[in-house]
Design a protein around this motif. Structure first.
Motif, short mmCIF file in Angstrom:
data_model
loop_
_atom_site.label_atom_id
_atom_site.label_comp_id
_atom_site.label_asym_id
_atom_site.label_seq_id
_atom_site.Cartn_x
_atom_site.Cartn_y
_atom_site.Cartn_z
N TYR A 1 2.14 2.72 -9.67
CA TYR A 1 2.58 2.14 -8.40
C TYR A 1 3.28 0.80 -8.62
O TYR A 1 3.03 0.08 -9.59
N ASP A 2 4.18 0.51 -7.70
CA ASP A 2 4.80 -0.80 -7.63
C ASP A 2 4.00 -1.67 -6.68
O ASP A 2 3.58 -1.20 -5.61
N PHE A 3 3.82 -2.93 -7.04
CA PHE A 3 3.17 -3.90 -6.17
C PHE A 3 4.19 -4.98 -5.83
O PHE A 3 4.69 -5.67 -6.74
N LEU A 4 4.50 -5.11 -4.55
CA LEU A 4 5.59 -5.97 -4.12
C LEU A 4 5.12 -6.89 -3.01
O LEU A 4 4.37 -6.48 -2.12
N ALA A 5 5.57 -8.14 -3.05
CA ALA A 5 5.19 -9.12 -2.03
C ALA A 5 5.93 -8.85 -0.73
O ALA A 5 7.16 -8.88 -0.69
N VAL A 6 5.18 -8.56 0.33
CA VAL A 6 5.78 -8.38 1.66
C VAL A 6 6.10 -9.74 2.28
O VAL A 6 7.04 -9.88 3.05
N THR A 7 5.28 -10.74 1.93
CA THR A 7 5.49 -12.12 2.35
C THR A 7 5.40 -13.00 1.11
O THR A 7 5.07 -12.53 0.03
N ASP A 8 5.69 -14.28 1.25
CA ASP A 8 5.37 -15.21 0.16
C ASP A 8 3.87 -15.06 -0.15
O ASP A 8 3.06 -14.91 0.77
N ALA A 9 3.53 -15.10 -1.42
CA ALA A 9 2.14 -14.84 -1.80
C ALA A 9 1.69 -15.79 -2.91
O ALA A 9 2.48 -16.17 -3.78
N VAL A 10 0.41 -16.14 -2.84
CA VAL A 10 -0.23 -16.94 -3.89
C VAL A 10 -1.30 -16.07 -4.53
O VAL A 10 -2.16 -15.51 -3.84
#
Length: 228
Positions: A76-85
């Motif tokens: 799977y790909d893991f992608l930031a939907v919003t800015d993330a910390v």
């Protein structure tokens, strides 16, 4: 020690902008990520280029745990939907921590099972039927996961992009936008600053053909303007 305390103490702090890729499919992840803030999605792509979103992670989650625990390849790909910390810790250290902290491990298993239950419940609707049923079910799943009950309806407490709904429903963004407009005209939902308010949950269930789908029970009134 809580999971958050462990990751912050032992992890490398990593900041991601919206649409940044944290982990790519078929690559061996560099460790386990703890999501301190923001939203991250787990998805895959068909050969045709169609994206399917399997999960949306909210703060307090850590991933990819299927890869870590089952010792399988990450698909799977893991992608930031919003800015993330995030805080990243090597897999071996995380597994040792979980082995020593049974309550954290138990909570993790519960989260995984709840997530799979939601996915399995919605999958037949998301991958079959017309666009209205697919989009309605995607909204119901988000309402269950991120919903806050208010006097105006069920507020999905994250900014939902039409492309994210498209990934959940295996549709094009244009089709999702048209379907959302139809639901707005019917006053089933309302959009405000990219937040979606489910005005008529029972009607949305009918649109999805899933009248028995469970969503959060009515609780104390919340001023949904604080979400925006």
């Amino acid at each position: 020690m809580t999971a958050e305390e462990f990751f912050i103490k032992n992890g490398s702090k990593m900041l991601f902008k919206k649409d940044d890729v944290l982990i790519r499919s078929e690559e061996d992840p560099s460790g386990i990520y703890f999501l301190k803030s923001g939203i991250v999605k787990m998805s895959t792509f068909f050969a045709s280029g169609t994206e399917i979103t399997f999960n949306l992670f909210k703060p307090g989650s850590f991933f990819p745990m299927i890869w870590a625990i089952a010792e399988t390849k990450n698909s799977y790909d893991f992608l930031a939907v919003t800015d993330a910390v995030t805080y990243r810790v090597p897999k071996k250290e995380v597994l040792i921590f979980l082995e020593k902290n049974k309550l954290v491990y138990s909570d993790l298993v519960k989260r995984i099972l709840v997530g799979f239950d939601s996915l399995l419940t919605g999958l037949p609707y998301l991958l079959s039927g017309n666009s209205t049923k697919r989009v309605a079910m995607a909204l119901l799943i988000l309402g269950r996961r991120f919903g806050q009950r208010t006097s105006d309806g069920l507020v999905i407490g994250i900014k939902v992009r039409h492309e994210d709904l498209a990934g959940m429903a295996a549709l094009t963004r244009e089709t999702v936008s048209l379907t959302i407009e139809k639901m707005e005209r019917k006053k089933i939902i309302q959009q405000k600053n990219r937040f979606i308010i489910i005005k008529e949950p029972e009607e949305l269930k009918k649109e999805a053909g899933a009248e028995d789908f469970l969503i959060p029970a009515l609780s104390r009134d919340v001023n949904y303007l604080t979400c925006f």
